[in-house]
Design a protein around this motif. Structure first.
Motif, short mmCIF file in Angstrom:
data_model
loop_
_atom_site.label_atom_id
_atom_site.label_comp_id
_atom_site.label_asym_id
_atom_site.label_seq_id
_atom_site.Cartn_x
_atom_site.Cartn_y
_atom_site.Cartn_z
N GLU A 100 36.55 36.75 28.90
CA GLU A 100 36.46 35.26 28.58
C GLU A 100 35.61 34.64 29.40
O GLU A 100 35.82 33.42 30.01
CB GLU A 100 37.83 34.66 28.44
N GLY A 101 34.52 35.55 29.93
CA GLY A 101 33.45 34.89 30.72
C GLY A 101 33.60 34.66 32.18
O GLY A 101 33.01 34.17 32.84
N ARG A 102 34.79 35.25 32.73
CA ARG A 102 34.88 35.03 34.29
C ARG A 102 35.47 36.23 34.73
O ARG A 102 36.51 36.96 33.89
CB ARG A 102 35.72 33.73 34.53
N TRP A 103 35.69 36.50 35.94
CA TRP A 103 36.35 37.43 36.80
C TRP A 103 37.65 37.48 36.80
O TRP A 103 38.30 36.35 36.90
CB TRP A 103 35.96 37.80 38.29
N GLN A 104 38.65 38.43 36.21
CA GLN A 104 40.03 38.32 36.17
C GLN A 104 40.66 39.51 36.61
O GLN A 104 40.08 40.87 36.38
CB GLN A 104 40.53 37.94 34.95
N ILE A 105 41.62 39.70 37.62
CA ILE A 105 42.39 40.66 38.07
C ILE A 105 43.30 41.35 36.88
O ILE A 105 44.09 40.39 36.35
CB ILE A 105 43.15 40.31 39.22
N THR A 106 43.04 42.37 36.53
CA THR A 106 43.95 42.92 35.49
C THR A 106 44.92 43.89 35.83
O THR A 106 45.93 44.05 34.92
CB THR A 106 42.83 43.95 34.28
N CYS A 107 44.77 44.56 37.13
CA CYS A 107 46.07 45.29 37.50
C CYS A 107 46.06 45.28 39.05
O CYS A 107 45.02 45.39 39.62
CB CYS A 107 45.94 46.58 36.97
N LYS A 108 47.22 45.18 39.56
CA LYS A 108 47.35 45.42 40.96
C LYS A 108 48.31 46.68 41.35
O LYS A 108 49.55 46.83 40.76
CB LYS A 108 47.93 44.27 41.83
N THR A 109 47.84 47.68 42.18
CA THR A 109 48.75 48.61 42.54
C THR A 109 48.62 48.82 44.07
O THR A 109 47.70 48.69 44.58
CB THR A 109 48.12 50.30 42.10
N PHE A 110 49.91 48.81 44.52
CA PHE A 110 50.13 48.77 46.04
C PHE A 110 50.83 49.63 46.57
O PHE A 110 51.57 50.52 45.90
CB PHE A 110 50.87 47.24 46.28
N ALA A 111 50.64 50.02 47.85
CA ALA A 111 51.08 51.13 48.76
C ALA A 111 51.82 50.35 49.92
O ALA A 111 51.00 49.52 50.60
CB ALA A 111 50.22 52.02 49.24
#
Length: 112
Positions: free
Chosen positions: A94-105
């Motif tokens: 949609e024309g902008r950077w977006q976070i699609t997933c977060k995987t954490f440790a």
């Protein structure tokens, strides 16, 4: 985007988190041996109720290829003694950077 995540999670700011993450974003990882698979609504509610307030949060790596990216953020003493390494996938949508997933440790401490 990553700074919106850091500020939003650290201060319980729902507007920052909603701006940083795509509407279908997901979170995965394990915390004290309990597996997590949550969506944007659940994550935002959790951060608003119990902000992280880390002693430090820093972006340690970003790799960009056109309209996709991966990034690593390290958080120390996020909730009390808990520390995390977070791996994010990002995309221009949609024309902008977006976070699609977060995987954490979980890299240190325990959840109180």
């Amino acid at each position: 985007m990553l700074n919106l995540y850091i500020d939003g999670a650290g201060n319980g700011n729902a507007d920052y988190l909603w701006s940083a993450f795509h509407e279908s974003a997901r979170w995965f990882g394990s915390l004290d041996g309990l597996d997590w698979d949550i969506d944007k609504d659940e994550f935002t509610a959790m951060m608003v109720e119990q902000p992280g307030n880390p002693s430090s949060a820093r972006i340690v790596d970003i790799r960009i290829a056109g309209t996709a990216a991966i990034a690593t953020v390290e958080e120390e003493r996020f909730w009390g003694t808990l520390s995390f390494t977070n791996f994010f996938t990002l995309a221009i949508l949609e024309g902008r950077w977006q976070i699609t997933c977060k995987t954490f440790a979980q890299t240190g401490g325990t959840h109180a």
